[in-house]
Scaffold this motif. Structure first.
Motif, short mmCIF file in Angstrom:
data_model
loop_
_atom_site.label_atom_id
_atom_site.label_comp_id
_atom_site.label_asym_id
_atom_site.label_seq_id
_atom_site.Cartn_x
_atom_site.Cartn_y
_atom_site.Cartn_z
N VAL A 189 0.83 -1.21 -0.09
CA VAL A 189 -0.12 -0.12 -0.07
C VAL A 189 0.88 1.48 0.10
O VAL A 189 0.34 2.45 -0.86
CB VAL A 189 -0.92 0.06 1.12
N TRP A 192 2.42 1.67 -3.41
CA TRP A 192 1.56 2.32 -4.70
C TRP A 192 1.17 3.78 -4.21
O TRP A 192 0.98 4.53 -5.07
CB TRP A 192 0.44 1.45 -4.67
N GLY A 193 1.07 4.16 -2.92
CA GLY A 193 0.80 5.39 -2.44
C GLY A 193 1.71 6.52 -3.01
O GLY A 193 1.54 7.50 -3.39
N THR A 196 2.01 6.08 -7.22
CA THR A 196 0.86 6.38 -8.34
C THR A 196 1.12 7.58 -9.06
O THR A 196 0.59 7.58 -10.32
CB THR A 196 -0.38 6.33 -7.37
N ASN A 241 -5.46 1.15 -6.67
CA ASN A 241 -4.08 0.62 -6.46
C ASN A 241 -3.80 0.08 -5.28
O ASN A 241 -3.26 -1.12 -4.89
CB ASN A 241 -2.95 1.66 -6.94
N CYS A 242 -4.33 0.83 -4.21
CA CYS A 242 -4.12 0.34 -2.81
C CYS A 242 -4.86 -0.68 -2.43
O CYS A 242 -4.18 -1.60 -1.46
CB CYS A 242 -4.12 1.38 -1.80
#
Length: 268
Positions: A189, A192-193, A196, A241-242
């Motif tokens: 997570v 991807w945070g 992104t 994504n997360c």
């Protein structure tokens, strides 16, 4: 990819509804072969690069490959793994993005004979890109992908390592199954945070075909995207994504730890 590159979607569910309405179930699986073909091999190379780079750093700095690395060591090894991953995956990323943004209306909703799609599969897509745009076409968006993967991979391995250390009781040298699950999910997570914004830019650069030339490079793509759609454009697809990253990376790190422990027990 569609949410990140196309303006007319109002959100995740609107994108799902429109994709199903026009392309049915098949629309959700576009570009999947490019990902499946690449992901296993690339993940192995990525984790292998991380482990070997980390061992090399420890050997150079502390005199032993199995010495406990610092957080900086972990970050550097993670960044190196990200760089290798970016270089190897860029062609498959281009193919995936092109396939996923290509419109193929389902026969049931068209009243006339649909034209043949430009890309008839991932391999055909790679072939067409090479033919029309040269070898360089396979590496469109590589600068953004390098930025994404180097930074995201550094925080990915760093956060996993830090969480495992924090959650593992004193006296134990290996994290438990639950600790690995939680740490892996959170690491995914966080990665991807951080990644992104560059993922959005990468996708936009990669759909920019030779005859379009919408973007002159990474900085120009960022500037134009923000100018036209505001800073929020850099976070399109963040929630999705997360949500995807947590369970996927739980499994990834459990597998990684299992392989390490298997090799330690049976090989070393």
């Amino acid at each position: 990819v569609r949410i990140q590159t196309e303006k007319h979607y109002k959100g995740f569910w609107h994108c799902v509804q429109e994709t199903y309405r026009t392309e049915k179930v098949w629309g959700f699986y576009k570009g999947v072969s490019a990902s499946v073909l690449a992901i296993s091999a690339i993940s192995s190379v990525s984790f292998g690069t991380y482990k070997n780079f980390l061992c090399t750093i420890c050997k150079l700095r502390y005199g032993a490959a199995d010495a406990k690395p610092s957080k900086l060591d972990v970050s550097l090894a993670g960044g190196a793994a990200g760089a290798v991953r970016a270089v190897l995956t860029n062609p498959s990323e281009v193919a995936k993005v092109r396939m996923q943004t290509q419109r193929n209306p389902h026969p049931s909703i068209t009243s006339h004979l649909a034209s043949k799609p430009k890309y008839q599969g991932s391999l055909h897509c790679l072939k067409m890109i090479t033919k029309e745009e040269g070898f360089g076409g396979l590496y469109k968006g590589c600068s953004a992908l390098l930025c994404r993967d180097c930074s995201a991979s550094a925080i990915y391995f760093l956060s996993y390592s830090a969480l495992c250390d924090w959650l593992t009781p004193a006296g134990k040298n290996k994290p438990s199954f639950l600790v690995v699950l939680l740490s892996g999910g959170v690491a995914g997570v966080l990665a991807w945070g951080l990644g992104t914004p560059m993922d959005v830019i990468k996708s936009r650069m990669q759909i920019d075909e030779s005859e379009q030339h919408n973007y002159k490079g990474l900085i120009h793509c960022v500037r134009e995207s923000v100018r036209k759609e505001g800073a929020k454009v850099l976070f399109k697809g963040l929630v999705l994504n997360c949500i995807r990253a947590f369970p996927v990376n739980m499994v990834v790190f459990v597998t990684y730890e299992a392989v390490l422990r298997f090799s330690d027990y049976y090989i070393n």
